[in-house]
Enzyme design. Structure first.
Site, mmCIF file in Angstrom:
data_model
loop_
_atom_site.group_PDB
_atom_site.id
_atom_site.type_symbol
_atom_site.label_atom_id
_atom_site.label_comp_id
_atom_site.label_asym_id
_atom_site.label_seq_id
_atom_site.Cartn_x
_atom_site.Cartn_y
_atom_site.Cartn_z
ATOM 1 N N PRO A 111 0.718 -1.158 -0.071
ATOM 2 C CA PRO A 111 -0.134 0.056 -0.127
ATOM 3 C C PRO A 111 0.925 1.154 -0.083
ATOM 4 O O PRO A 111 1.982 1.441 0.717
ATOM 5 C CB PRO A 111 -0.968 -0.168 1.259
ATOM 6 C CG PRO A 111 -0.725 -1.543 1.709
ATOM 7 C CD PRO A 111 0.601 -1.909 0.965
ATOM 8 N N LYS A 112 0.418 2.330 -0.625
ATOM 9 C CA LYS A 112 1.283 3.534 -0.682
ATOM 10 C C LYS A 112 0.688 4.505 0.374
ATOM 11 O O LYS A 112 -0.646 5.036 0.205
ATOM 12 C CB LYS A 112 1.166 4.170 -2.106
ATOM 13 C CG LYS A 112 1.980 5.525 -2.119
ATOM 14 C CD LYS A 112 1.905 6.081 -3.714
ATOM 15 C CE LYS A 112 2.905 7.170 -3.964
ATOM 16 N NZ LYS A 112 2.711 8.341 -2.733
ATOM 17 N N TRP A 113 1.324 4.708 1.292
ATOM 18 C CA TRP A 113 0.952 5.388 2.465
ATOM 19 C C TRP A 113 1.001 7.089 2.226
ATOM 20 O O TRP A 113 2.029 7.314 1.449
ATOM 21 C CB TRP A 113 1.615 5.123 3.628
ATOM 22 C CG TRP A 113 1.413 3.808 4.099
ATOM 23 C CD1 TRP A 113 2.387 2.671 3.775
ATOM 24 C CD2 TRP A 113 0.309 3.309 4.928
ATOM 25 N NE1 TRP A 113 1.787 1.459 4.452
ATOM 26 C CE2 TRP A 113 0.524 1.837 4.871
ATOM 27 C CE3 TRP A 113 -0.728 3.985 5.468
ATOM 28 C CZ2 TRP A 113 -0.323 1.045 5.672
ATOM 29 C CZ3 TRP A 113 -1.586 3.138 6.344
ATOM 30 C CH2 TRP A 113 -1.446 1.756 6.527
ATOM 31 N N ASP A 124 -2.828 6.382 -0.967
ATOM 32 C CA ASP A 124 -2.584 7.063 -2.206
ATOM 33 C C ASP A 124 -2.671 5.982 -3.390
ATOM 34 O O ASP A 124 -2.666 6.524 -4.549
ATOM 35 C CB ASP A 124 -1.077 7.617 -2.162
ATOM 36 C CG ASP A 124 -0.965 9.144 -2.198
ATOM 37 O OD1 ASP A 124 -2.039 9.581 -2.504
ATOM 38 O OD2 ASP A 124 0.076 9.809 -2.365
ATOM 39 N N GLY A 125 -2.328 4.810 -2.934
ATOM 40 C CA GLY A 125 -2.250 3.919 -4.239
ATOM 41 C C GLY A 125 -1.479 2.652 -3.864
ATOM 42 O O GLY A 125 -1.620 2.241 -2.719
#
Length: 370
Positions: free
Chosen positions: A29-31, A182-183
């Site tokens: 996961p993009k934090w 974020d993505g």
């Protein structure tokens, strides 16, 4: 003694479209927080140091993170990760970008208060050194295995989930955004840690919105009136009040000059929704003093008669919200009346349980609308 000492440039990511299915990648996961490198050495006077993406120290702003890491990590190590603030309320847990930004404050008393009221969490996603070993030349899979072995699963200190399955990564991309992420980040499984280089890949969400152009800033490196630096964007709320929601810039040099000529006829020193008595209702205005700027930033008011389509990733703040990051120019919208550029067009994801993200478990997540 640690084999790596601050400052160390973090490894970076290049944007790509879609989740790759070629194999050989690890997905996370993009934090959406503050990038942070953590240097831990229990044998020295200051056992934990926090470094920002730009190499600056973050120690004084996050004393609770220093304490948590010192309590739960008793081996020399260099970690890469993200500082986030988790907002917990009746609607579920979610990343709070506004609260995180407020943590960068010059007053020590304010820092202590916010450390108690809005404590930050460090989420580790890479390991650059452990004990006396420099791991930057080790494969991502080995670094990840060693990171998992540290057992960073405490309040205020976590390890990000990871998968090598593109289908799982796709599910993360679709549902975790509702928790404020974020993505997705993709890393070559056999890749080394290369400081300052874009050797990772980021897949981010993107949306578009039609906004009112209600002001501009001249380009800083040119004479005022000759080249546009950025355009000030607005959206109307349900009361027909125009709010400043962000900027769009990064134009090529030729377009900057063309915009200066094209928009000159809209420059006004008369009535404007962001000037004088019309703006005395507490709404957010362009160029205002904030934690990043102690002085007002000059801008030029334009009659709000043109609409532009921009792409954006997230909004932030309670209604009326604003764009979190600088937007990207898509096209002019001569077919849109400026008054039709309203908040109700913004697409925000359904809220999602942040605990499910921390454990990488799509199935345990609870959407707010269910």
């Amino acid at each position: 003694m640690l084999p790596l000492q601050p400052p160390v440039k973090p490894m970076l990511a290049s944007p790509v479209d879609g989740i790759a299915r070629t194999g050989g990648l690890l997905f996370e996961p993009k934090w959406d927080g503050f990038r942070c490198l953590v240097f831990v050495d229990p044998q020295v006077a200051q056992p934990v140091l926090l470094q920002s993406r730009t190499g600056r120290p973050l120690d004084r702003y996050f004393p609770e993170v220093l304490r948590t890491i010192a309590e739960h990590l008793d081996r020399p190590a260099v970690l890469d990760g993200e500082l986030v603030v988790i907002r917990r309320d009746a609607a579920g847990d979610r990343l709070d970008w506004d609260a995180l930004g407020e943590r960068i404050h010059p007053a020590a008393s304010r820092v202590r208060l916010l450390a108690e009221q809005t404590p930050a969490t460090f989420i580790a996603f890479d390991l650059l050194a452990l004990d006396d070993r420099d791991l930057t030349s080790a494969a991502q899979t080995e670094r990840r295995e060693l990171l998992a072995g540290l057992g960073l699963d405490h309040s205020g200190l976590r390890t990000t989930p990871v998968t090598d399955d593109p289908d799982t990564a796709t599910a993360w991309f679709e549902v975790f955004e509702g928790a404020g992420l974020d993505g997705v980040i993709a890393k070559p499984a056999d890749g080394h840690y290369v400081p300052g280089k874009r050797t990772m890949f980021k897949i981010k969400h993107s949306r578009t919105a039609d906004c009112v152009v209600a002001g501009l800033r001249w380009h800083a490196k040119t004479e005022p009136g000759t080249a546009v630096g950025s355009l000030q964007l607005g959206l109307y709320d349900e009361r027909d009040v125009l709010h400043h929601v962000g900027v769009v810039g990064a134009f090529p040099a030729a377009q900057r000059r063309a915009l200066a000529t094209e928009l000159a006829e809209l420059i006004t020193d008369g009535e404007h929704p962001w000037l004088g008595p019309a703006a005395a209702d507490g709404r957010r205005l362009p160029g205002s003093v904030n934690r990043w700027s102690s002085t007002e930033q000059p801008w030029v008011p334009l009659r709000p008669q043109r609409a532009v389509e921009v792409s954006y990733d997230h909004t932030e703040g309670a209604h009326p919200s604003r764009f979190r990051h600088t937007t990207q120019f898509v096209r002019w919208r001569p077919d849109r009346e400026p008054e039709s550029c309203r908040y109700d067009q913004l697409d925000e994801p359904t809220r999602y349980d942040l605990d499910a993200v921390l454990f990488g478990d799509v199935n345990r997540g609870v959407r707010v609308d269910e």
